[in-house]
Motif scaffolding. Structure first.
Motif, PDB file in Angstrom:
ATOM      1  N   ASP A 180     -27.299  19.877  45.202  1.00  0.00           N
ATOM      2  CA  ASP A 180     -27.715  21.137  46.500  1.00  0.00           C
ATOM      3  C   ASP A 180     -29.207  21.209  46.170  1.00  0.00           C
ATOM      4  O   ASP A 180     -29.758  21.976  46.817  1.00  0.00           O
ATOM      5  CB  ASP A 180     -27.163  22.463  46.119  1.00  0.00           C
ATOM      6  N   PRO A 216     -33.279  20.589  46.955  1.00  0.00           N
ATOM      7  CA  PRO A 216     -33.867  20.628  48.208  1.00  0.00           C
ATOM      8  C   PRO A 216     -34.164  19.167  48.731  1.00  0.00           C
ATOM      9  O   PRO A 216     -34.699  18.484  47.751  1.00  0.00           O
ATOM     10  CB  PRO A 216     -35.033  21.778  48.064  1.00  0.00           C
ATOM     11  N   THR A 246     -32.567  18.148  57.700  1.00  0.00           N
ATOM     12  CA  THR A 246     -32.386  18.632  56.079  1.00  0.00           C
ATOM     13  C   THR A 246     -30.853  19.311  56.127  1.00  0.00           C
ATOM     14  O   THR A 246     -30.308  19.110  55.117  1.00  0.00           O
ATOM     15  CB  THR A 246     -33.262  19.426  55.648  1.00  0.00           C
ATOM     16  N   ALA A 247     -30.331  19.708  57.173  1.00  0.00           N
ATOM     17  CA  ALA A 247     -28.876  20.290  57.211  1.00  0.00           C
ATOM     18  C   ALA A 247     -27.917  19.148  56.856  1.00  0.00           C
ATOM     19  O   ALA A 247     -26.928  19.517  56.351  1.00  0.00           O
ATOM     20  CB  ALA A 247     -28.794  20.841  58.692  1.00  0.00           C
ATOM     21  N   ASP A 248     -28.246  17.870  57.233  1.00  0.00           N
ATOM     22  CA  ASP A 248     -27.365  16.681  56.853  1.00  0.00           C
ATOM     23  C   ASP A 248     -27.180  16.609  55.199  1.00  0.00           C
ATOM     24  O   ASP A 248     -26.398  15.729  54.928  1.00  0.00           O
ATOM     25  CB  ASP A 248     -27.848  15.372  57.393  1.00  0.00           C
ATOM     26  N   ASP A 286     -26.488  19.263  53.435  1.00  0.00           N
ATOM     27  CA  ASP A 286     -25.631  20.245  52.939  1.00  0.00           C
ATOM     28  C   ASP A 286     -24.279  19.708  52.641  1.00  0.00           C
ATOM     29  O   ASP A 286     -23.739  18.899  53.235  1.00  0.00           O
ATOM     30  CB  ASP A 286     -25.600  21.477  53.979  1.00  0.00           C
ATOM     31  N   GLY A 287     -23.708  20.356  51.509  1.00  0.00           N
ATOM     32  CA  GLY A 287     -22.245  20.038  51.141  1.00  0.00           C
ATOM     33  C   GLY A 287     -22.173  18.793  50.440  1.00  0.00           C
ATOM     34  O   GLY A 287     -20.957  18.228  50.407  1.00  0.00           O
ATOM     35  N   TRP A 288     -23.068  18.152  50.070  1.00  0.00           N
ATOM     36  CA  TRP A 288     -23.078  16.958  49.110  1.00  0.00           C
ATOM     37  C   TRP A 288     -22.263  17.407  47.897  1.00  0.00           C
ATOM     38  O   TRP A 288     -22.192  18.383  47.215  1.00  0.00           O
ATOM     39  CB  TRP A 288     -24.392  16.323  48.629  1.00  0.00           C
ATOM     40  N   ARG A 314     -27.207  13.934  44.176  1.00  0.00           N
ATOM     41  CA  ARG A 314     -27.984  13.586  45.081  1.00  0.00           C
ATOM     42  C   ARG A 314     -28.142  11.960  45.283  1.00  0.00           C
ATOM     43  O   ARG A 314     -27.732  11.255  46.001  1.00  0.00           O
ATOM     44  CB  ARG A 314     -29.419  14.023  45.271  1.00  0.00           C
TER      45      ARG A 314
END
Length: 517
Positions: free
Chosen positions: A418, A420, A439-441, A443-445, A449
């Protein structure tokens, strides 16, 4: 601690005296061996209700005086010995105290699953299924043998896992823990998938592999449990197995008239065998000289509705590395995928592909990729779209990429899933279409990263994102794109191989944009 010390003393006594205690499972009716050259009896795992024998032998050197020798079987999970319907048959004595037990697996015997579990990598810790085994590396075998005896008035208690003997040709035979397995295993793939809603309805395929563990075979029916208004073709498959270890593969074409974007739906495969409805399978982890492990999972496919755009009629070539499910994810987007083999890299028509993706760590395991790497660069230079997913230090950008860059052994990663993310070039074509990426894409990873970022790169590369773990310097080497000749070259160290199998919507949308360039 006292119990542990007592076990250590018991072990020391047995070792010093040369006591040997074994318990080996064998098929019912196995005759005694009459020659050392006779092939030993072999047996695999057992199922509930199956009868078999356990040959328990305690070897005592002839110059050691022992008395009150008792051999028995016990269930490590706490089931009483009577549940296994055990009966002993003494065959011989001196120097062996031997008992051949006839036994039957109880109807509620515990399967050989780990005592800990988590439902997916989205859960950051394991839960305990059987707390009694906490802190142990694994649970014991499904059945144990015990030997109790007195040596010079000192009570000695030995416990051994019952083992099976399996043929491992050409290496001979290996000993494994006796494991209790379900009569039929139902493995479904994919475990998760995305479906793009379409006005005319959507279709996808669910595959089911069944493994029979019943020695005498089994019969039944396999079908899918579906959400309302969904349909499967065919409606069912007949199951006919003749022997243990036999596998069969079946496919269902699932028709989805309508589904909601972002909503999850469950498709479950159920094998009806007699009165039992079986809906669970497992992955087998088997290596020579190591115990076999079974990773159980429900026989389900989790379907997620996904609003994603991708270039039409994409033809994708994929260079598989250490193994991942990215090709399946590409297919779920509606593209055609071909796994490129050595002959394809050496002399195939690479220009037939709209995009070629080099899979995770492929440069570490594919000598043919190293040998014919120049053909991939020529493909990109001539107008192709070449995407290289994250690699390790075997990938040397100075030699294997079209433009200079550095990927040292200590290359950075961002392990906080998560963390940023900042879009450095929000108007870049990669972020513009066919899906508008924000950047909302990110979310939920799950799990991370990305890993193995470039540390330095030529000015011809464009760094598209910046991110970092807590306390880490900002990292910009995770997603770099460059125009190369008439085509595109991308190094993408984002963990798509983690995200796509778990239907992470934003990862699919970004990956679809990279494929569509």
């Amino acid at each position: 601690m006292l119990k542990i010390k007592e076990q250590q003393f018991q072990h020391a006594i047995a070792t010093a005296l040369g006591l040997t205690f074994t318990a080996i499972a064998q098929p019912t009716g196995t005759p005694p061996a009459v020659s050392v050259w006779q092939a030993p009896a072999t047996m695999g795992s057992v199922v509930r209700g199956q009868s078999f024998e356990v040959d328990a032998r305690l070897y005592v050197p002839t110059d050691i005086a022992v008395d009150e020798v008792v051999l028995s079987l016990s269930d490590p999970t706490g089931l009483p010995q009577e549940a296994w319907q055990t009966a002993g048959d003494v065959r011989q004595t001196d120097p062996f105290h031997q008992v051949v037990f006839s036994t039957t697996v109880p109807g509620d015997a515990v399967y050989a699953r780990p005592y800990y579990f988590r439902n997916s990598v989205k859960e950051n810790h394991y839960q305990l299924r059987e707390p009694r085994w906490i802190h142990r590396p694994t649970r014991p075998a499904g059945l144990q043998a015990e030997a109790r005896l007195n040596v010079l008035g000192v009570p000695v208690h030995l416990v051994r896992d019952v083992q099976t003997r399996e043929a491992d040709l050409p290496y001979g035979f290996v000993m494994r823990k006796l494991q209790v397995m379900p009569a039929l295993a139902v493995n479904v793939s994919p475990a998760q998938r995305v479906v793009i809603p379409r006005e005319a309805g959507s279709r996808f395929t669910v595959s089911a592999e069944l493994i029979n563990n019943v020695a005498g075979g089994s019969n039944g029916v396999l079908s899918l449990e579906l959400p309302d208004s969904w349909m499967a073709t065919p409606a069912s498959h007949a199951l006919n197995f003749a022997q243990a270890g036999e596998r069969q593969l079946f496919a269902f074409e699932v028709t989805v008239p309508d589904l909601g974007v972002g909503q999850d739906y469950e498709v479950r495969a159920i094998a009806q065998v007699g009165d039992a409805a079986l809906s669970e399978g497992y992955q087998i982890i088997r290596h020579r000289d190591m115990e076999t492990r079974y990773l159980f999972r429900e026989a389900t496919t989790l379907v997620t509705g996904l609003d994603v755009g991708v270039a039409a009629n994409l033809n994708v070539g994929y260079v598989m590395g250490v193994g991942d499910e990215v090709p399946s994810g590409i297919q779920q987007l509606g593209a055609a995928v071909t796994l490129l083999q050595e002959a394809d890299l050496a002399g195939g028509n690479l220009s037939a592909y709209d995009v070629i993706v080099v899979g995770t760590r492929a440069y570490a395991v594919r000598q043919d990729l190293l040998t014919y790497n120049r053909r991939l660069l020529d493909y990109a230079h001539g107008g192709g779209n070449l995407i290289v997913l994250y690699q390790t230090q075997e990938f040397v950008p100075e030699q294997m990429a079209p433009l200079p860059a550095q990927l040292p052994r200590g290359a950075e990663e961002v392990s906080e899933e998560d963390a940023p993310v900042t879009l450095l070039e929000p108007d870049h074509p990669v972020f513009v279409g066919p899906n508008a990426i924000t950047t909302a894409d990110f979310d939920g990873w799950v799990e991370q990263r990305g890993s193995k970022f470039f540390t330095e790169w030529d000015d011809a590369y464009t760094a598209l994102i910046e991110m970092n773990d807590t306390g880490q310097a900002p990292q910009r080497g995770a997603l770099l794109v460059a125009d190369y000749g008439e085509g595109h070259y991308t190094y993408c160290a984002l963990a798509f191989h983690r995200q796509l199998p778990y239907s992470v919507a934003g990862a699919y949308r970004l990956f679809a944009n990279l494929l569509s360039m």
